[in-house]
Design an enzyme around this catalytic site. Structure first.
Site, PDB file in Angstrom:
ATOM      1  CD  GLU A 192      -2.335  -2.777  -0.317  1.00 13.60           C
ATOM      2  OE1 GLU A 192      -3.548  -2.761  -0.525  1.00 13.60           O
ATOM      3  OE2 GLU A 192      -1.573  -1.839  -0.648  1.00 13.60           O
ATOM      4  CG  ASN A 235       4.441  -4.533  -1.317  1.00 13.70           C
ATOM      5  OD1 ASN A 235       5.379  -3.976  -0.737  1.00 13.70           O
ATOM      6  ND2 ASN A 235       3.558  -3.858  -2.054  1.00 13.70           N
ATOM      7  CG  HIS A 271       1.922   4.393   1.291  1.00  8.46           C
ATOM      8  ND1 HIS A 271       2.302   5.216   0.262  1.00  8.46           N
ATOM      9  CD2 HIS A 271       1.706   3.175   0.740  1.00  8.46           C
ATOM     10  CE1 HIS A 271       2.322   4.530  -0.870  1.00  8.46           C
ATOM     11  NE2 HIS A 271       1.974   3.283  -0.609  1.00  8.46           N
ATOM     12  CD  GLU A 300       3.261   0.510  -2.641  1.00  6.13           C
ATOM     13  OE1 GLU A 300       2.330   1.240  -2.224  1.00  6.13           O
ATOM     14  OE2 GLU A 300       3.059  -0.625  -3.107  1.00  6.13           O
ATOM     15  CG  ASP A 302       3.735   8.331  -0.146  1.00  9.00           C
ATOM     16  OD1 ASP A 302       3.420   7.743   0.903  1.00  9.00           O
ATOM     17  OD2 ASP A 302       3.017   8.314  -1.164  1.00  9.00           O
TER      18      ASP A 302
HETATM   19  O1  G3I Z   1     -12.135   2.302  -9.786  1.00  6.16           O
HETATM   20  C1  G3I Z   1     -12.494   3.659 -10.023  1.00  6.16           C
HETATM   21  C2  G3I Z   1     -13.319   3.766 -11.257  1.00  6.16           C
HETATM   22  O2  G3I Z   1     -14.536   3.073 -11.045  1.00  6.16           O
HETATM   23  C3  G3I Z   1     -13.565   5.246 -11.577  1.00  6.16           C
HETATM   24  O3  G3I Z   1     -14.228   5.341 -12.814  1.00  6.16           O
HETATM   25  C4  G3I Z   1     -12.241   6.001 -11.661  1.00  6.16           C
HETATM   26  C5  G3I Z   1     -12.431   7.481 -11.879  1.00  6.16           C
HETATM   27  O4  G3I Z   1     -11.190   8.106 -12.037  1.00  6.16           O
HETATM   28  O5  G3I Z   1     -11.552   5.824 -10.443  1.00  6.16           O
HETATM   29  C6  G3I Z   1     -11.244   4.459 -10.209  1.00  6.16           C
HETATM   30  O6  G3I Z   1     -10.469   4.274  -9.070  1.00  6.16           O
HETATM   31  C7  G3I Z   1      -9.154   4.781  -9.107  1.00  6.16           C
HETATM   32  C8  G3I Z   1      -8.172   3.627  -9.097  1.00  6.16           C
HETATM   33  O7  G3I Z   1      -6.842   4.097  -8.973  1.00  6.16           O
HETATM   34  C9  G3I Z   1      -8.254   2.729 -10.345  1.00  6.16           C
HETATM   35  O8  G3I Z   1      -8.033   3.453 -11.498  1.00  6.16           O
HETATM   36  C10 G3I Z   1      -8.972   5.645  -7.870  1.00  6.16           C
HETATM   37  O9  G3I Z   1      -9.802   6.790  -7.963  1.00  6.16           O
HETATM   38  C11 G3I Z   1      -7.531   6.057  -7.737  1.00  6.16           C
HETATM   39  O10 G3I Z   1      -7.342   6.739  -6.531  1.00  6.16           O
HETATM   40  C12 G3I Z   1      -6.636   4.834  -7.758  1.00  6.16           C
HETATM   41  O11 G3I Z   1      -5.311   5.240  -7.636  1.00  6.16           O
HETATM   42  C13 G3I Z   1      -4.253   4.293  -7.450  1.00  6.16           C
HETATM   43  C14 G3I Z   1      -4.398   3.417  -6.179  1.00  6.16           C
HETATM   44  O12 G3I Z   1      -3.194   2.684  -5.957  1.00  6.16           O
HETATM   45  C15 G3I Z   1      -5.493   2.379  -6.275  1.00  6.16           C
HETATM   46  O13 G3I Z   1      -5.595   1.679  -5.088  1.00  6.16           O
HETATM   47  C16 G3I Z   1      -3.014   5.161  -7.314  1.00  6.16           C
HETATM   48  O14 G3I Z   1      -2.758   5.803  -8.572  1.00  6.16           O
HETATM   49  C17 G3I Z   1      -1.791   4.359  -6.894  1.00  6.16           C
HETATM   50  O15 G3I Z   1      -0.752   5.245  -6.540  1.00  6.16           O
HETATM   51  C18 G3I Z   1      -2.115   3.520  -5.673  1.00  6.16           C
HETATM   52  O16 G3I Z   1      -0.988   2.746  -5.335  1.00  6.16           O
HETATM   53  C19 G3I Z   1      -1.149   1.885  -4.187  1.00  6.16           C
HETATM   54  C20 G3I Z   1      -0.309   0.656  -4.433  1.00  6.16           C
HETATM   55  O17 G3I Z   1      -0.660   0.032  -5.651  1.00  6.16           O
HETATM   56  C21 G3I Z   1      -0.442  -0.343  -3.283  1.00  6.16           C
HETATM   57  N1  G3I Z   1      -0.152   0.297  -2.014  1.00  6.16           N
HETATM   58  C22 G3I Z   1      -0.886   1.530  -1.739  1.00  6.16           C
HETATM   59  C23 G3I Z   1      -0.689   2.540  -2.864  1.00  6.16           C
HETATM   60  C24 G3I Z   1      -1.387   3.854  -2.566  1.00  6.16           C
HETATM   61  O18 G3I Z   1      -2.780   3.669  -2.503  1.00  6.16           O
END
Ligand code: G3I
Length: 397
Positions: A192, A235, A271, A300, A302
């Site tokens: 990205e 990617n 996505h 990825e 969905d």
């Molecule tokens: O960073 C915060 C943290 O400060 C806070 O304490 C915590 C509370 O739960 O949340 C944290 O952020 C989370 C982050 O993962 C890091 O743990 C987000 O809420 C959460 O939504 C995030 O989810 C992941 C996301 O990438 C992050 O960008 C998803 O599980 C994952 O499926 C998703 O995957 C990405 C691919 O890597 C790249 N392409 C897009 C795809 C979907 O967003």
């Protein structure tokens, strides 16, 4: 194995954290061994898990393409009211091992997960995925090395000088890619890095901002040195078709290749939302990268839908979703040079979508009880057509 013909559209019916592990320890697990798709044929819609052995997606693909899934863990899962899926949900593990030939770490190989502290590598969760893949004869996609998101605070707020930052990135790539050398099929090296307008994310991406765009080439060179067998990818999302963003990748890849940089693949995440039209030009876009000598992938996939106030999906929504899944699978199979199709999870329970997009969901191919949606059969149909298994009695439903 890759053919040039475009498959005809099949009839799609409207039927319906892991905790971060300890510091780096013993040698990494590898992956090799026979695929585990033996057993009696499954049947029908809503096949209970455990019975479907010969109509699974891996079997339907028949070696035409890698069919993959993200391994749920880390990220949004850490804040959800369920136990860690990969360690605690046996049905999930069974299907993950049975349905797919490729696995991607959803969060477990990202910086925030692997590097809780500057001097600590937390490999346990990533090692567990590698070990699972080895035992199930699956290949693995590594995700990701150079990204603007999900970086630890110690890195983003560290105020490191350029030399130190460069050393930090090189050490990370040497250590992580080196640990799994020979066992990761594809690495998302740069993830990205462009905006929708095709501009580099210079202010958001710490590496590009602090070290300049040349760091992208360095990351590829370091990754290649650490694992000469791994195929190294750029990617991104919203690059299914030909547009400003995919044009930017097309130009970047040409520059990298001209400079002898080991970039091997271009991938579009996929996505999608049925709120929008299906992205046109998928095969054309993937094949222009293939014409440069790259392989390609969909990494990825969905397909989400609007479900305001907790509404159930309608038959129409499910049929449209299935059609999008079918078209993406068909595109992956038709595009010369496309090596793999990965779903960003396969069951709604663990999808990132409702956590990120309020009022949207149902984005995967299985309901929360692991019964199959039309979308599942759409992927299965497209795979079976390509592999010559369409019409096999095991696929009755
Ligand atoms: O960073 C915060 C943290 O400060 C806070 O304490 C915590 C509370 O739960 O949340 C944290 O952020 C989370 C982050 O993962 C890091 O743990 C987000 O809420 C959460 O939504 C995030 O989810 C992941 C996301 O990438 C992050 O960008 C998803 O599980 C994952 O499926 C998703 O995957 C990405 C691919 O890597 C790249 N392409 C897009 C795809 C979907 O967003």
């Amino acid at each position: 194995m890759k053919r040039r013909q475009i498959l005809t559209v099949g009839a799609v019916t409207a039927a319906t954290s892991l905790a971060a592990g300890g510091a780096a320890s013993a040698a990494p697990p590898g992956n090799a061994g026979p695929p585990g798709n033996a057993g009696p044929p499954g049947n029908g819609e809503r096949t209970p898990p455990g019975l479907a052995k010969k109509d699974d997606l891996a079997w339907a693909a028949g070696g035409e393409i890698e069919i993959g899934s993200a391994v749920a863990g880390g990220g949004h899962h850490a804040s959800q009211p369920y136990p860690p899926p990969f360690t605690d949900d046996e049905t999930y593990r069974e299907l993950l091992g049975q349905e797919f030939t490729s696995l991607s770490a959803e969060n477990q190989m990202k910086w925030s997960f692997l590097r809780p502290e500057r001097d600590t590598y937390a490999f346990a969760a990533a090692d567990a995925i590698m070990d699972f893949a080895r035992r199930h004869g699956q290949v693995v996609r590594g995700h990701t090395l150079l990204w603007h998101s999900q970086n630890p605070a110690w890195l983003e707020e560290g105020e490191f000088g350029p030399e130190e930052l460069r050393t930090i990135l090189k050490d990370h790539i040497d250590t992580v890619v080196g640990r799994y050398a020979g066992h990761i099929q594809q690495w998302d090296v740069a993830n990205e890095i462009f905006t929708e307008d095709g501009a580099l994310r210079e202010s958001e991406n710490i590496w590009i901002r602090e070290l300049g765009p040349g760091i992208i080439a360095d990351a590829f060179r370091w990754a290649h040195a650490a694992d000469p067998q791994a195929r190294l990818y750029v990617n991104d999302y919203n690059v299914e078709g030909v547009n400003a963003k995919s044009d930017a990748y097309y130009a970047l890849v040409q520059d990298l290749l001209a400079d002898g940089v080991p970039v091997h693949g271009f991938s579009t995440q996929g996505h999608l939302s049925i709120r929008y039209g299906f992205p046109g030009g998928l095969v054309e876009n993937l094949e222009r990268f293939a014409d440069l000598g790259l392989e390609t992938a969909i990494t990825e996939l969905d397909v989400r839908m609007d479900l305001p106030d907790g509404a159930e999906p309608t038959e129409e929504q499910l049929a449209k979703q299935a059609d999008y899944y079918w078209r993406m699978t068909e595109g992956a199979l038709a595009a010369v040079g496309c090596t793999s199709l990965t779903l960003w999870g396969f069951v709604d329970t663990y999808s990132w979508v409702p956590v990120t997009f309020e009022g949207q969901g149902a984005a995967t191919v299985m309901w929360e009880d692991y019964t199959r949606k039309s979308a599942y059969y759409a992927v299965q149909d497209a795979l079976a057509q390509a592999s010559g298994r369409a019409g096999h009695p095991a696929l009755r439903r």
